[in-house]
Design an enzyme around this catalytic site. Structure first.
Site, PDB file in Angstrom:
ATOM      1  CG  ASP A  36      -2.246   0.637   0.975  1.00 38.39           C
ATOM      2  OD1 ASP A  36      -3.178   0.067   1.038  1.00 38.39           O
ATOM      3  OD2 ASP A  36      -1.855   2.098   1.026  1.00 38.39           O
ATOM      4  CB  VAL A  63      -0.476   0.798  -8.210  1.00 44.60           C
ATOM      5  CG1 VAL A  63      -0.715  -0.167  -6.975  1.00 44.60           C
ATOM      6  CG2 VAL A  63      -1.430   1.833  -7.974  1.00 44.60           C
ATOM      7  CE1 TYR A 161     -13.291   4.227  -8.270  1.00 45.22           C
ATOM      8  CE2 TYR A 161     -15.862   3.722  -9.024  1.00 45.22           C
ATOM      9  CZ  TYR A 161     -14.790   3.373  -8.156  1.00 45.22           C
ATOM     10  OH  TYR A 161     -14.600   2.341  -7.589  1.00 45.22           O
TER      11      TYR A 161
HETATM   12  N1  LIG Z   1     -16.301   0.679  -1.448  1.00 47.75           N
HETATM   13  C1  LIG Z   1     -16.822   0.633  -2.733  1.00 47.75           C
HETATM   14  O1  LIG Z   1     -17.977   0.756  -2.416  1.00 47.75           O
HETATM   15  C2  LIG Z   1     -16.056   0.093  -3.808  1.00 47.75           C
HETATM   16  C3  LIG Z   1     -17.138  -0.356  -4.998  1.00 47.75           C
HETATM   17  C4  LIG Z   1     -16.544  -0.467  -6.213  1.00 47.75           C
HETATM   18  C5  LIG Z   1     -15.180  -0.709  -6.356  1.00 47.75           C
HETATM   19  N2  LIG Z   1     -14.207  -0.339  -5.148  1.00 47.75           N
HETATM   20  C6  LIG Z   1     -12.949  -0.635  -5.459  1.00 47.75           C
HETATM   21  O2  LIG Z   1     -12.350  -1.360  -4.384  1.00 47.75           O
HETATM   22  C7  LIG Z   1     -11.121  -1.068  -4.247  1.00 47.75           C
HETATM   23  C8  LIG Z   1     -10.612  -0.821  -2.870  1.00 47.75           C
HETATM   24  O3  LIG Z   1     -11.151   0.586  -2.520  1.00 47.75           O
HETATM   25  P1  LIG Z   1     -11.825   0.634  -1.115  1.00 47.75           P
HETATM   26  O4  LIG Z   1     -13.517   0.845  -1.165  1.00 47.75           O
HETATM   27  O5  LIG Z   1     -11.497  -0.103  -0.094  1.00 47.75           O
HETATM   28  O6  LIG Z   1     -11.064   2.195  -0.702  1.00 47.75           O
HETATM   29  P2  LIG Z   1     -10.229   2.533   0.331  1.00 47.75           P
HETATM   30  O7  LIG Z   1      -9.697   3.923   0.260  1.00 47.75           O
HETATM   31  O8  LIG Z   1     -10.621   2.084   1.768  1.00 47.75           O
HETATM   32  O9  LIG Z   1      -8.793   1.390   0.078  1.00 47.75           O
HETATM   33  C9  LIG Z   1      -7.973   1.848  -0.870  1.00 47.75           C
HETATM   34  C10 LIG Z   1      -6.469   1.556  -0.759  1.00 47.75           C
HETATM   35  O10 LIG Z   1      -5.755   1.757  -1.971  1.00 47.75           O
HETATM   36  C11 LIG Z   1      -4.618   2.456  -1.441  1.00 47.75           C
HETATM   37  N3  LIG Z   1      -4.008   3.372  -2.482  1.00 47.75           N
HETATM   38  C12 LIG Z   1      -4.525   4.344  -2.893  1.00 47.75           C
HETATM   39  N4  LIG Z   1      -3.606   4.959  -4.266  1.00 47.75           N
HETATM   40  C13 LIG Z   1      -2.906   3.991  -4.025  1.00 47.75           C
HETATM   41  C14 LIG Z   1      -1.596   3.728  -4.928  1.00 47.75           C
HETATM   42  N5  LIG Z   1      -1.193   4.867  -5.817  1.00 47.75           N
HETATM   43  N6  LIG Z   1      -0.781   2.867  -4.634  1.00 47.75           N
HETATM   44  C15 LIG Z   1      -1.061   1.678  -3.633  1.00 47.75           C
HETATM   45  N7  LIG Z   1      -2.060   1.666  -3.046  1.00 47.75           N
HETATM   46  C16 LIG Z   1      -2.877   2.882  -3.065  1.00 47.75           C
HETATM   47  C17 LIG Z   1      -5.119   3.153  -0.207  1.00 47.75           C
HETATM   48  O11 LIG Z   1      -4.078   3.698   0.676  1.00 47.75           O
HETATM   49  C18 LIG Z   1      -5.989   2.433   0.458  1.00 47.75           C
HETATM   50  O12 LIG Z   1      -5.399   1.461   1.443  1.00 47.75           O
HETATM   51  C19 LIG Z   1     -10.514   0.242  -5.316  1.00 47.75           C
HETATM   52  O13 LIG Z   1     -10.105  -0.123  -6.681  1.00 47.75           O
HETATM   53  C20 LIG Z   1     -12.180   0.834  -5.448  1.00 47.75           C
HETATM   54  O14 LIG Z   1     -12.269   1.368  -6.611  1.00 47.75           O
HETATM   55  C21 LIG Z   1     -14.876   0.116  -4.065  1.00 47.75           C
END
Ligand SMILES: NC(=O)c1ccc[n+]([C@@H]2O[C@H](COP(=O)([O-])OP(=O)(O)OC[C@H]3O[C@@H](n4cnc5c(N)ncnc54)[C@H](O)[C@@H]3O)[C@@H](O)[C@H]2O)c1
Length: 278
Positions: A36, A63, A161
């Site tokens: 992360d 990433v 997005y």
């Molecule tokens: N929460 C939802 O409802 C939802 C729905 C659909 C898709 N998603 C997808 O799920 C995935 C996880 O998101 P989440 O909802 O758990 O959010 P979150 O913000 O809780 O977690 C995202 C994680 O990614 C890390 N991150 C951000 N930029 C980064 C980078 N450049 N390099 C490495 N790590 C990085 C953050 O530090 C965090 O730990 C994402 O791809 C998001 O688009 C989430």
């Protein structure tokens, strides 16, 4: 795929869905690398799992940075002296903004992290996976937003997005085709609304794209009322074990998005055939 004993990398694993996946994997006996951009949080997350007697380590990864991926690949394979067999390209960021209102910086940042981040992960990890000959899997996180018509439940999420998550879906479909017949299985996660820190994604915005910012956006339903991330992680890993390509978290939400899309496309094709019958 049986995950017991395999080394699994989860990007964005320090928070939300990523940590849910990491915990579910570790509880099934996987050796988990929590990678992360929030390095401190990744270390704490790994420690939380180790406190449960599970195998986990935390590593910094941005990433969008190739050098960072190269280091991660080395650390991940070296930690247990075992090849990486599972890669969850889960890190992602959300941002508000309409198709014409979203700023250029936000557009570029969202595509960099959500799309290029996935590509760099596959490019870094796939060669060693193929060389290992072991059963491997690459699972990319898209969204229900990648299934067709975006919903209003997650009101604040932007055009950038949704467009980026469609790109992740397209890329994942190509990955499935390109790795067909190899030892790499491919999956794509299409989560519905899950309670995470995604609305606060700007905390990790890079300097090149405007720098970090505190920005909290709420959808129509407060985040706390959505599916807990731990439950999402359990569901995701169960579907991985079944060998699913399309992996869901919530059910009704994703089904509604697909239904709306299918109805519109079916109607459009019927109208086309009426006009151009051959
Ligand atoms: N929460 C939802 O409802 C939802 C729905 C659909 C898709 N998603 C997808 O799920 C995935 C996880 O998101 P989440 O909802 O758990 O959010 P979150 O913000 O809780 O977690 C995202 C994680 O990614 C890390 N991150 C951000 N930029 C980064 C980078 N450049 N390099 C490495 N790590 C990085 C953050 O530090 C965090 O730990 C994402 O791809 C998001 O688009 C989430």
């Amino acid at each position: 795929m049986n995950v017991a004993g395999v080394v699994a990398v989860v990007t964005g694993g320090a928070s939300g869905i990523g940590f849910g996946i990491a915990a579910a994997l570790a509880r099934r006996g996987a050796k988990v690398v929590i990678a992360d951009i929030e390095a401190e949080r990744a270390l704490v997350a790994a420690e939380r799992l180790r406190d449960e007697g599970l195998e986990a380590t935390g590593v910094f990864l941005d990433v969008i940075d190739e050098a960072s991926w190269a280091t991660l690949a080395q650390v991940a394979a070296g930690h247990w002296d075992q090849p990486v067999q599972l890669l969850f390209n889960n890190a992602g960021v959300g941002a508000p903004g309409t198709v014409h209102g979203v700023s250029r910086q936000t557009w570029d940042w969202v595509f960099k992290v959500n799309v290029e981040g996935v590509y760099l992960g596959v490019r870094t990890v796939a060669p060693a996976m193929l060389a290992s000959g072991l059963p491997c899997a690459i699972i990319n996180t898209a969204s229900e937003h990648a299934l067709g018509l975006p919903d209003s439940v997650t009101g604040g999420i932007s055009a950038a997005y949704t467009a980026a998550k469609h790109a992740v879906m397209g890329y994942s479909l190509c990955a499935r085709r390109d790795f067909e017949g190899t030892n790499i299985a491919v999956g794509v996660i299409c989560p519905g609304p899950v309670a995470t820190d995604i609305w606060n994604s700007f905390r990790n915005r890079h300097g090149d794209f405007g720098g970090p910012r505190t920005l909290r956006v709420e959808g129509e339903t407060p985040m706390s009322q959505h599916l807990p991330a731990a439950a999402a992680g359990e569901r995701i890993v169960a579907q991985l074990q079944d060998g699913a390509f399309f992996i869901f978290t919530n059910g009704p939400n994703e089904a509604a998005v697909i239904d709306r899309y299918q109805r519109e496309v079916t109607t459009a094709i019927a109208a086309f055939r009426d006009r151009y019958p051959d």
